[in-house]
Motif scaffolding. Structure first.
Motif, PDB file in Angstrom:
ATOM      1  N   THR A 176      24.226  40.969  49.038  1.00 42.13           N
ATOM      2  CA  THR A 176      25.487  41.007  48.509  1.00 42.13           C
ATOM      3  C   THR A 176      25.634  39.877  47.785  1.00 42.13           C
ATOM      4  OG1 THR A 176      26.075  39.781  50.320  1.00 42.13           O
ATOM      5  CG2 THR A 176      26.103  42.074  50.780  1.00 42.13           C
TER       6      THR A 176
ATOM      7  N   TYR B  91      33.001  52.005  59.158  1.00 38.00           N
ATOM      8  CA  TYR B  91      32.870  51.909  57.602  1.00 38.00           C
ATOM      9  C   TYR B  91      33.739  52.226  56.639  1.00 38.00           C
ATOM     10  CZ  TYR B  91      27.590  50.862  58.605  1.00 38.00           C
ATOM     11  OH  TYR B  91      26.472  50.514  59.270  1.00 38.00           O
TER      12      TYR B  91
ATOM     13  N   LEU C  15      25.113  51.786  55.817  1.00 43.31           N
ATOM     14  CA  LEU C  15      25.441  50.433  55.484  1.00 43.31           C
ATOM     15  C   LEU C  15      24.788  50.274  54.118  1.00 43.31           C
ATOM     16  CD1 LEU C  15      26.326  47.666  56.277  1.00 43.31           C
ATOM     17  CD2 LEU C  15      23.584  47.262  57.117  1.00 43.31           C
TER      18      LEU C  15
ATOM     19  N   TRP D 212      27.218  52.025  51.335  1.00 37.77           N
ATOM     20  CA  TRP D 212      28.384  51.602  51.153  1.00 37.77           C
ATOM     21  C   TRP D 212      28.649  50.178  50.575  1.00 37.77           C
ATOM     22  CZ3 TRP D 212      31.418  55.543  49.807  1.00 37.77           C
ATOM     23  CH2 TRP D 212      31.333  56.672  50.376  1.00 37.77           C
ATOM     24  N   THR D 213      27.513  49.299  50.819  1.00 44.84           N
ATOM     25  CA  THR D 213      27.394  48.067  50.634  1.00 44.84           C
ATOM     26  C   THR D 213      27.197  48.274  49.086  1.00 44.84           C
ATOM     27  OG1 THR D 213      26.685  47.259  52.644  1.00 44.84           O
ATOM     28  CG2 THR D 213      26.163  45.973  50.714  1.00 44.84           C
ATOM     29  N   TYR D 214      26.177  48.971  48.613  1.00 46.99           N
ATOM     30  CA  TYR D 214      25.924  49.103  47.170  1.00 46.99           C
ATOM     31  C   TYR D 214      27.312  49.635  46.527  1.00 46.99           C
ATOM     32  CZ  TYR D 214      24.156  50.757  42.798  1.00 46.99           C
ATOM     33  OH  TYR D 214      23.976  51.213  41.480  1.00 46.99           O
TER      34      TYR D 214
ATOM     35  N   LYS E 243      29.866  46.530  46.525  1.00 42.52           N
ATOM     36  CA  LYS E 243      29.179  45.042  45.659  1.00 42.52           C
ATOM     37  C   LYS E 243      28.894  45.285  44.447  1.00 42.52           C
ATOM     38  CE  LYS E 243      30.062  42.079  47.767  1.00 42.52           C
ATOM     39  NZ  LYS E 243      30.967  41.322  48.276  1.00 42.52           N
TER      40      LYS E 243
ATOM     41  N   GLU F  74      33.672  42.978  53.911  1.00 43.28           N
ATOM     42  CA  GLU F  74      32.553  43.531  53.458  1.00 43.28           C
ATOM     43  C   GLU F  74      31.907  44.820  54.513  1.00 43.28           C
ATOM     44  OE1 GLU F  74      29.167  41.414  52.078  1.00 43.28           O
ATOM     45  OE2 GLU F  74      30.168  39.781  51.910  1.00 43.28           O
ATOM     46  N   VAL F  75      31.204  45.829  54.025  1.00 44.00           N
ATOM     47  CA  VAL F  75      31.100  46.766  54.701  1.00 44.00           C
ATOM     48  C   VAL F  75      30.108  46.399  56.029  1.00 44.00           C
ATOM     49  CG1 VAL F  75      29.750  49.087  54.736  1.00 44.00           C
ATOM     50  CG2 VAL F  75      30.723  48.379  52.691  1.00 44.00           C
ATOM     51  N   ARG F  76      29.242  45.652  56.101  1.00 48.40           N
ATOM     52  CA  ARG F  76      28.350  44.970  57.189  1.00 48.40           C
ATOM     53  C   ARG F  76      29.363  44.396  58.266  1.00 48.40           C
ATOM     54  NH1 ARG F  76      26.196  39.605  54.163  1.00 48.40           N
ATOM     55  NH2 ARG F  76      28.103  38.239  54.439  1.00 48.40           N
TER      56      ARG F  76
END
Length: 405
Positions: A2, A75, A258, A261-263, A266, A350-352
């Motif tokens: 991230t 999420y 994870l 959706w983080t990609y 961010k 953040e997604v995490r």
């Protein structure tokens, strides 16, 4: 992986040490995920000392399978919260997904279709529900609280009408394997290697991208420590799972979602627009961002992920009944995102966070059950932690405002 992993070295902080920066972040209220990570470590240590059968490979896998469905919902909730909105319909939307896959794969119903196709159609149906509800919010301006509360009632009623017999047994193995399949030991090690490689590649590509744009990596040793830490966690998780039934498919699903959706959040233009709209919708609109489209897509993500979570929950029971989407599912999903660190005020998270929050809730519930405590105690403890998380979020928000962030 991230933006928090690698940060540009602003000239004002060129000579600042790591410890000084930590103190500055604490004073400014920028704590990241550290509170929930430390809290989770304390919770695990507490139950490991109090219950003999808590820290075992079998129970470790139980926690993973128990948290999988809620994590999928959480999420999607993160994206809604980033806008400063809320989605109260996700629990019964998830129930709709369970009903759809059960009906579409029902033997003798005349429309028995392959499990994968049924899963795709169920998620698509839920995403369409999100588009429908999000349109009221984005085009007409109806508060999301009202729209999704109405959806909460509507989709609950649809579930009641769709299962007149009270329960639908899911007979398709593909659907049931979503929550009940375990990889062999060898495949588990391969998964750990692939996940670690993807994470390392993602972080290093971010570092290289920043260097190409002429900005320095602020903490190269911290970045290296994260790469080693995540890799170690991946292989340790597989080692523990292989001592029991093996790596469950839902764990791979949790990690894959994870990373995905983080990609999106961010590294894509859409993700940056979500943060911009959540920070200041009017400023985002003036900057040329299509706020309406962003809002509708976010509600589609929320409902689509609720659908995937509903399939996981239904597959775990091999059935869906009139209580699908009921109970504490809605509260657990929203609480997971908030406890993990996603702000209720929008623009931060953040997604995490959803994964960390789900881990906290599932670990507490599992640990208290291991100690043979009642469901009432679990409710009280979870509610107290949620209150603490929201209070901390409020305090940190004030500190960040004072710090001009």
């Amino acid at each position: 992986m991230t933006d928090g992993d690698v940060q540009a070295a602003a000239p004002a902080f060129a000579g600042e040490t790591f410890s000084q920066r930590v103190r500055d972040n604490i004073r400014a209220g920028n704590l990241g995920s550290w509170p929930v990570v430390i809290g989770l470590a304390v919770i695990v240590l507490f139950f490991s000392l109090k219950a003999n059968n808590f820290f075992t490979p079998s129970n470790f896998i139980n926690i993973i399978t128990q948290m999988a469905g809620v994590t999928m919902l959480a999420y999607g909730v993160v994206f809604v919260l980033l806008l400063g909105e809320i989605d109260l319909s996700i629990s019964y939307v998830s129930g709709i997904a369970g009903v759809v896959v059960a009906q579409l794969t029902l033997a003798g119903s005349g429309h028995q279709i392959p499990g994968l196709v049924a899963i795709a159609l169920a998620i698509a149906a839920c995403a369409a529900i999100g588009a429908f509800q999000g349109s009221f919010v984005a085009f007409i301006g109806v508060p999301a609280f009202v729209v999704t509360l109405a959806g909460f009632q509507i989709w609950q009623g649809v579930i009641q009408k769709s299962i007149p017999q009270g329960v639908l047994v899911i007979q398709d193995d593909t659907v049931n394997n979503v929550a009940n399949y375990f990889f062999s030991d060898g495949v588990g090690w391969i998964i750990a290697g692939v996940v670690s490689a993807v994470y390392v590649a993602g972080v290093l590509s971010g570092v290289l991208a920043r260097r190409r744009h002429g900005v320095a990596v602020r903490d190269p040793f911290l970045v290296a420590a994260k790469l080693v830490g995540v890799t170690a966690v991946a292989f340790a998780t597989v080692a523990i799972c292989n001592r029991d039934r093996g790596v469950p498919f839902v764990l791979l699903l949790i990690v894959a979602m994870l990373l995905l959706w983080t990609y999106v959040a961010k590294r894509t233009t859409f993700g940056r627009h979500v943060y911009a709209v959540g920070g200041n919708a009017e400023a985002a609109r003036r900057a040329g961002i299509n706020v309406v489209r962003v809002r509708i897509l976010v509600f589609m993500i929320s409902s689509g992920m609720a659908g995937l979570g509903g399939i996981v929950l239904a597959a775990r029971l091999n059935s869906v009944d009139l209580n699908a989407g009921g109970g504490t599912l809605l509260i657990d999903a929203i609480a997971a995102a908030v406890i993990g660190g996603t702000s209720l005020f929008g623009g931060r998270g953040e997604v995490r966070d959803a994964l960390f929050g789900s881990l906290v809730i599932a670990t507490i519930a599992n640990g208290l059950n291991t100690l043979n405590l009642t469901q009432g105690v679990i409710f009280v403890v979870t509610g107290a932690i949620l209150l603490f998380a929201v209070t901390l979020d409020t305090v940190l928000r004030r500190r960040q405002t004072k710090a001009g962030r």
